[in-house]
Design a protein around this motif. Structure first.
Motif, short mmCIF file in Angstrom:
data_model
loop_
_atom_site.label_atom_id
_atom_site.label_comp_id
_atom_site.label_asym_id
_atom_site.label_seq_id
_atom_site.Cartn_x
_atom_site.Cartn_y
_atom_site.Cartn_z
N THR A 1 55.64 20.58 30.17
CA THR A 1 57.08 20.71 30.48
C THR A 1 57.68 20.51 29.00
O THR A 1 58.37 21.27 28.32
CB THR A 1 57.77 19.87 31.28
OG1 THR A 1 57.07 19.96 32.58
CG2 THR A 1 59.10 20.04 31.27
N GLU A 2 57.21 19.37 28.35
CA GLU A 2 57.89 19.13 26.97
C GLU A 2 57.23 20.19 25.97
O GLU A 2 58.39 20.89 25.09
CB GLU A 2 57.16 17.90 26.49
CG GLU A 2 57.87 16.72 27.00
CD GLU A 2 57.32 15.39 26.58
OE1 GLU A 2 56.61 15.18 25.76
OE2 GLU A 2 57.69 14.38 27.27
N GLY A 3 56.13 20.86 26.09
CA GLY A 3 55.61 21.88 25.28
C GLY A 3 56.44 22.95 25.41
O GLY A 3 56.85 23.67 24.32
N LEU A 4 56.69 23.41 26.76
CA LEU A 4 57.43 24.58 27.00
C LEU A 4 58.88 24.44 26.58
O LEU A 4 59.49 25.54 25.87
CB LEU A 4 57.48 24.50 28.57
CG LEU A 4 58.17 25.74 28.91
CD1 LEU A 4 57.43 27.23 28.85
CD2 LEU A 4 58.39 26.09 30.57
N ILE A 5 59.43 23.19 26.60
CA ILE A 5 60.72 22.99 26.24
C ILE A 5 60.59 23.00 24.73
O ILE A 5 61.73 23.80 24.23
CB ILE A 5 61.31 21.79 26.82
CG1 ILE A 5 61.63 21.86 28.24
CG2 ILE A 5 62.56 21.18 26.01
CD1 ILE A 5 61.95 20.54 29.11
N SER A 6 59.83 22.35 24.14
CA SER A 6 59.82 22.44 22.58
C SER A 6 59.55 24.04 21.88
O SER A 6 59.84 24.35 21.07
CB SER A 6 58.81 21.43 22.12
OG SER A 6 57.47 21.93 22.49
N HIS A 7 58.97 24.83 22.99
CA HIS A 7 58.69 26.22 22.56
C HIS A 7 59.96 26.70 22.65
O HIS A 7 60.34 27.61 21.75
CB HIS A 7 57.46 26.74 23.17
CG HIS A 7 57.22 28.11 22.80
ND1 HIS A 7 56.53 28.51 21.76
CD2 HIS A 7 57.53 29.26 23.72
CE1 HIS A 7 56.54 29.65 21.70
NE2 HIS A 7 56.98 30.18 22.52
N TYR A 8 60.72 26.74 23.67
CA TYR A 8 61.93 27.66 23.77
C TYR A 8 63.35 26.86 23.55
O TYR A 8 64.34 27.78 23.20
CB TYR A 8 61.83 28.04 25.24
CG TYR A 8 60.92 29.04 25.83
CD1 TYR A 8 61.01 30.32 25.43
CD2 TYR A 8 59.92 28.66 26.73
CE1 TYR A 8 60.12 31.18 25.74
CE2 TYR A 8 58.88 29.49 26.95
CZ TYR A 8 58.99 30.91 26.60
OH TYR A 8 57.83 31.69 26.93
N ASP B 1 64.89 28.24 20.37
CA ASP B 1 65.57 29.52 20.42
C ASP B 1 66.90 29.79 21.04
O ASP B 1 67.64 30.13 20.80
CB ASP B 1 64.58 30.53 21.01
CG ASP B 1 63.19 31.01 20.12
OD1 ASP B 1 63.47 30.62 18.84
OD2 ASP B 1 62.25 31.28 20.67
N LEU B 2 66.63 28.81 22.28
CA LEU B 2 67.95 28.50 23.11
C LEU B 2 69.03 27.97 22.41
O LEU B 2 70.08 28.47 22.38
CB LEU B 2 67.65 28.08 24.35
CG LEU B 2 66.69 28.63 25.33
CD1 LEU B 2 66.35 27.25 26.35
CD2 LEU B 2 67.47 29.65 25.97
N GLN B 3 68.76 26.87 21.45
CA GLN B 3 70.03 26.23 20.68
C GLN B 3 70.17 27.21 19.97
O GLN B 3 71.77 27.30 19.32
CB GLN B 3 69.32 25.06 20.12
CG GLN B 3 69.17 23.72 20.93
CD GLN B 3 68.45 22.70 20.37
OE1 GLN B 3 67.76 22.88 19.06
NE2 GLN B 3 68.64 21.56 21.03
#
Length: 163
Positions: A44-51, A54-56
């Protein structure tokens, strides 16, 4: 349970039940490996750190777009106000041209009135002269009649006086 034990169990079930008796969902839970919570967190952290970056960036870009839209709307409102002012200026210009038209009409009416005043003054003078002439003629006629009456009196026979 280990992977080998699960396979044996599944094989034993296959023997106990007929191939047609087994449901497609049966054994799915048994086939799934045990999920490690730590692995889920890391994924989850990896997914969040990846996207997340870009979202910000997208969020910042959307905020900038929103601000630009606000500026555009304000500019557009100012332009609309300018157009309205231009229309009011056109209305004012129309009023001025109409005022000029009516002013020229008033000047023409004033000139006509002055001309009529001059004509009436001349007519009054003429009427006064005619009235004076008529009075003079009547006076002369009256004097003429008086002379004729006096002459008739003188022409009438007068009895002679005896002294």
């Amino acid at each position: 349970m280990s992977g080998a034990e699960e396979e044996e169990k599944a094989a034993g079930r296959g023997r106990a039940l007929g191939a047609s008796d087994a449901s497609p969902d049966e054994g799915v839970e048994a086939d799934l490996p045990i999920i490690d919570e730590r692995a889920v967190e890391q994924l989850t952290e990896g997914l969040i750190s990846h996207y997340l970056p870009d979202l910000q960036r997208s969020k910042a870009a959307l905020q900038e777009l929103t601000q630009n839209q606000v500026v555009l709307l304000e500019t557009l409102e100012q332009e609309i106000t300018k157009f309205r002012e231009c229309n009011s200026i056109l209305d004012i210009n129309a009023l001025f041209s109409e005022a000029k038209h009516y002013h020229s009409k008033l000047v023409n009416i004033r000139n006509d009135m002055m001309m009529l005043h001059e004509k009436t003054s001349k007519l009054k003078k003429r009427a006064l002269k005619l009235q004076q002439k008529r009075q003079k003629e009547e006076l002369e006629r009256e004097q003429q009649r008086e002379k004729e009456l006096e002459r008739e009196k003188q022409l009438t026979a007068k009895p002679a006086r005896r002294t």
